[in-house]
Design a protein around this motif. Structure first.
Motif, PDB file in Angstrom:
ATOM      1  N   ALA A 193       0.847  -1.205   0.000  1.00 19.20           N
ATOM      2  CA  ALA A 193       0.000   0.000   0.000  1.00 19.20           C
ATOM      3  C   ALA A 193       0.880   1.252   0.000  1.00 19.20           C
ATOM      4  N   GLY A 194       1.925   1.224   0.836  1.00 22.35           N
ATOM      5  CA  GLY A 194       2.837   2.379   0.880  1.00 22.35           C
ATOM      6  C   GLY A 194       3.534   2.609  -0.439  1.00 22.35           C
ATOM      7  N   PHE A 220      -0.018  11.501  -0.300  1.00 29.94           N
ATOM      8  CA  PHE A 220       0.746  11.856   0.898  1.00 29.94           C
ATOM      9  C   PHE A 220      -0.013  11.454   2.166  1.00 29.94           C
ATOM     10  N   PHE A 221      -1.291  11.786   2.206  1.00 33.23           N
ATOM     11  CA  PHE A 221      -2.072  11.519   3.408  1.00 33.23           C
ATOM     12  C   PHE A 221      -2.153  10.016   3.699  1.00 33.23           C
ATOM     13  N   ARG A 222      -2.465   9.190   2.624  1.00 33.55           N
ATOM     14  CA  ARG A 222      -2.554   7.745   2.812  1.00 33.55           C
ATOM     15  C   ARG A 222      -1.197   7.139   3.147  1.00 33.55           C
ATOM     16  N   LEU A 223      -0.117   7.713   2.604  1.00 29.84           N
ATOM     17  CA  LEU A 223       1.219   7.195   2.914  1.00 29.84           C
ATOM     18  C   LEU A 223       1.547   7.411   4.387  1.00 29.84           C
ATOM     19  N   ALA A 224       1.159   8.579   4.936  1.00 35.98           N
ATOM     20  CA  ALA A 224       1.383   8.830   6.357  1.00 35.98           C
ATOM     21  C   ALA A 224       0.607   7.834   7.216  1.00 35.98           C
ATOM     22  N   GLU A 225      -0.644   7.516   6.819  1.00 37.81           N
ATOM     23  CA  GLU A 225      -1.423   6.516   7.564  1.00 37.81           C
ATOM     24  C   GLU A 225      -0.759   5.149   7.508  1.00 37.81           C
TER      25      GLU A 225
END
Length: 722
Positions: A193-194, A220-225
């Motif tokens: 996912a990342g 960016f937001f999903r990568l931080a999660e």
């Protein structure tokens, strides 16, 4: 009238000439000078105003030239409808003109193009339905069926992977990766996912989701999660910071921007509560917050400028009119409009319509603002007029809130020598001139007035002093002339008397009328007495002549002062006895040896005796005393005459002066005796003083240094025991 003027006294003539030719002209010139200084205030005000206007015109001329060069380059460019190309071109032009601050373009639909971001009309931007549906195909629809209807995440992931491989365009591929990353995340396959979200965060294409959010922001937001789920706090912080930077400096105009900003803040606050951020991370976070604040303020200011321009201009009109971006030869390069921020800060915007070669509806306007910092730090300090103002004058720019340029102590505009308002580019600014010492024009004029008054007073004092000194000199000269005249008259009379007597008795003795030896001896004594008197007068005149010309020389030899005094008294004793005088003499018993001019001291004593004899009055008494006190010898000559008035005591030793009043004034004399005595005594290193009391007589005291007490006593002892 001239004959009458000849009889006017010298003092009156001097005063008259001084008034007519010195005091009166000086007074007139002084009055005219004071009036000239009074008018100088108006002249200074006009000069400083002219200087301020010249500097203002130079500043506005420079600003006009900078604006004109910028506008010409803008009009020479080819502006397309492509937003990204317009941003890049606008940024390149702006960099070549450091004097230009904010620059942006407003399209006919109200959207705003800035070199750093793009603002559409309003605050939201959603993807067009047609474009979003074009990104969906049968493969993606099948994957969404597996994901949401069947909850079969592995099958959904395989469908999304196939959509990535078979994507018809980069936009399709990015959209498929977003869905694939979401499916991997549900499968808790955080590493895959990342990987998908990292690809989304690194792309530069302007692809948005159905709500208008750029896919890059979502990546960016999903990568931080994902990093948070993996427990990789450092990577989570870096990603959140990168997301915040993208939100602050990247594209704007989408509805969910504030949501993502709040999510980043909440995420970083949560992480900072669990652990301390690194120094570099904390510094970056603080810097990004400041940048976001500045960007938000800039966007609010640009929003206000956009609204002001749209309300002022008709952007929907056809671009083929006369205002199509090419100013006429007689028109200004650009028009100007003043706007104000929410806090009341004014801004002066220049604007012009961009030329368009394509027939598109509406018009586009380019707006710009002169950079205030450039004006204050670069342009204003190097104005030519500032150097011409001189070292005593400094110039500064003021706004409504205070000084804009650095000024020592920041004097208020009320203390300015001159103030001129800028008219075109910064009408709320004013250019002020100040004296380097903080003086106003009135204070400068008063200072010149005080200085001129002091000089005028000094000149007046000098003139009056000169007049007084001239009067004193004239008075003294007149008195000297009178005394010389009296001296000549008295000397003539004094010489005539003994000469007449000598001639009379000499002729009598030659005749045969007197054969008596007693009479002949008496006549001889009279002739001898008058001869001595004549010799005394001639010696006094000759001594005074030498003293007055500085040629009198005293031959000082070791001698007995007692003997000199005794011989002089002995020679004068018989004359005084014949005149009926009581003669009281008191001398030391032995000699007193010292360096003296015997003839000069004898003549000095003879002058004192002669004065005592002439002014003794009815009480014919003369006392002469001599005493040794330490290393000084005191010789006193005393009479019991009418005395000397106190007003005459300080003048009696002056040449030609003859004091006394009434009968004493009638006594014959030359006015030289005491002058000669004083000169003789002082030449021997001594001094003479006088004590007098009206009605009781006078006492003259001569004090002479012996040159050594032991020598004087030794001489006395040897005589007494010899």
């Amino acid at each position: 009238m001239i004959r009458r003027f000849k009889h006017v006294s010298a003092r009156t003539k001097i005063l008259l000439f001084a008034f007519l030719f010195i005091i009166l002209p000086s007074g007139i010139l002084g009055y005219l000078g004071l009036r000239s200084i009074g008018n100088r205030g108006l002249s200074l005000k006009e000069n400083y105003r002219s200087m301020a206007r010249l500097m203002r015109d130079e500043l506005e001329g420079e600003l006009s030239g900078l604006e004109g060069r910028f506008v010409r380059e803008i009009l020479d460019q080819e502006w397309t409808q492509d937003i990204q190309a317009a941003r890049l071109l606008l940024g390149r032009v702006q960099k070549r003109h450091p004097s230009i601050g904010e620059t942006f373009i407003i399209n006919s639909d109200g959207s705003l193009i800035h070199p750093q971001f793009y603002l559409e009309t309003g605050i939201s931007r959603r993807a067009e339905p047609g474009s979003m549906s074009a990104l969906r195909n049968s493969i993606i629809e099948r994957g969404e069926h597996y994901e949401f209807a069947d909850l079969d995440y592995p099958m959904a992931a395989r469908s999304y992977e196939e959509a990535v491989r078979r994507a018809a365009s980069p936009e399709h591929r990015l959209y498929a990766r977003l869905l694939l990353g979401r499916c991997y995340f549900k499968l808790k396959n955080y590493s895959k996912a990342g990987e998908q979200y990292r690809i989304l965060s690194e792309q530069n294409q302007e692809v948005r989701s159905s709500d208008g959010t750029p896919l890059k922001i979502i990546g960016f937001f999903r990568l931080a999660e994902t990093y948070a789920s993996l427990g990789e706090g450092d990577n989570e912080v870096k990603t959140l910071l990168a997301l915040f930077e993208e939100l602050s400096l990247g594209p704007g105009g989408f509805e969910s921007r504030e949501f993502y900003l709040e999510s980043v803040r909440a995420g970083l606050d949560r992480i900072s509560q669990g652990r301390v951020l690194g120094r570099s991370e904390q510094d970056r976070w603080d810097g990004l917050k400041l940048e976001d604040k500045a960007r938000s303020e800039r966007i609010r200011r640009l929003e206000g400028a956009r609204q002001a321009l749209r309300s002022q201009l008709d952007l929907d009109a056809s671009p083929n009119g006369k205002n199509n971006g090419s100013p006429g030869p007689d028109s200004a390069p650009a028009s100007h409009l003043t706007t104000r921020d929410e806090d009341g800060t004014p801004h002066r915007l220049g604007y012009l319509f961009l030329p368009s070669k394509t027939a598109l509806p509406g018009r586009r306007v380019l707006a710009f603002e002169i950079d205030k910092t450039y004006v204050l730090t670069e342009l204003f300090p190097r104005l030519p007029g500032r150097g011409e103002a001189g070292e005593s004058v400094r110039a500064g720019l003021y706004s409504e809130t205070g000084p804009l340029t650095p000024l020592p102590d920041a004097p208020p505009p009320a203390q300015a020598l001159a103030v001129e308002n800028l008219s075109e580019y910064f009408p709320w600014w004013s250019l002020a001139l100040f004296d380097t010492r903080g003086k106003t024009i009135d204070q400068l004029v008063r200072r010149e007035m005080r200085l001129y008054g002091a000089v005028l007073l000094g000149i007046a004092v000098l003139i009056l002093s000169g007049i007084v000194m001239t009067l004193r000199a004239a008075t003294h000269e007149a008195e000297t002339v009178r005394l010389r005249s009296d001296f000549v008259s008295n000397v003539s009379h004094e010489l005539k008397t003994p000469l007449s007597l000598i001639r009379l008795f000499g002729e009598t003795m030659e005749s045969d009328q007197w054969t008596d030896d007693g009479k002949r001896r008496e006549f001889s004594r009279i002739i001898a007495r008058e001869s001595r008197r004549l010799t005394y007068l001639i010696d006094n005149v000759l001594d005074f002549s030498k003293i007055d010309s500085g040629r009198r020389e005293y031959i000082l030899e070791r001698g007995d002062l007692v003997k000199v005094i005794s011989d002089t008294l002995e020679a004068y004793r018989f004359y005084l006895r014949d005149q009926g005088f009581e003669f009281d003499i008191s001398l030391p018993p032995g000699p007193i040896f010292m360096s003296i001019d015997e003839d000069a001291l004898g003549q000095a004593l003879l002058n004192l005796l002669n004065n005592a004899e002439k002014y003794s009055g009815e009480q014919k008494y003369i006392g002469v005393k001599m005493a040794l006190h330490g290393d000084q010898v005191l010789i006193t000559v005393e009479d019991r005459g009418p005395g000397i008035p106190p007003s005459d005591l300080k003048h009696i030793f002056e040449k030609f002066y003859r004091g006394g009043h009434g009968p004493a004034r009638e006594v014959q004399g030359c006015g030289l005796g005491l002058t000669i005595v004083k000169s003789t005594v002082e030449s021997h290193g001594g001094h003479i003083s006088v004590e007098s009391e009206l009605g009781r007589g006078s006492r003259f005291i001569i004090t002479l240094p012996t040159g050594g007490k032991e020598d004087s006593l030794k001489g006395s002892f040897e005589v007494e025991n010899g």
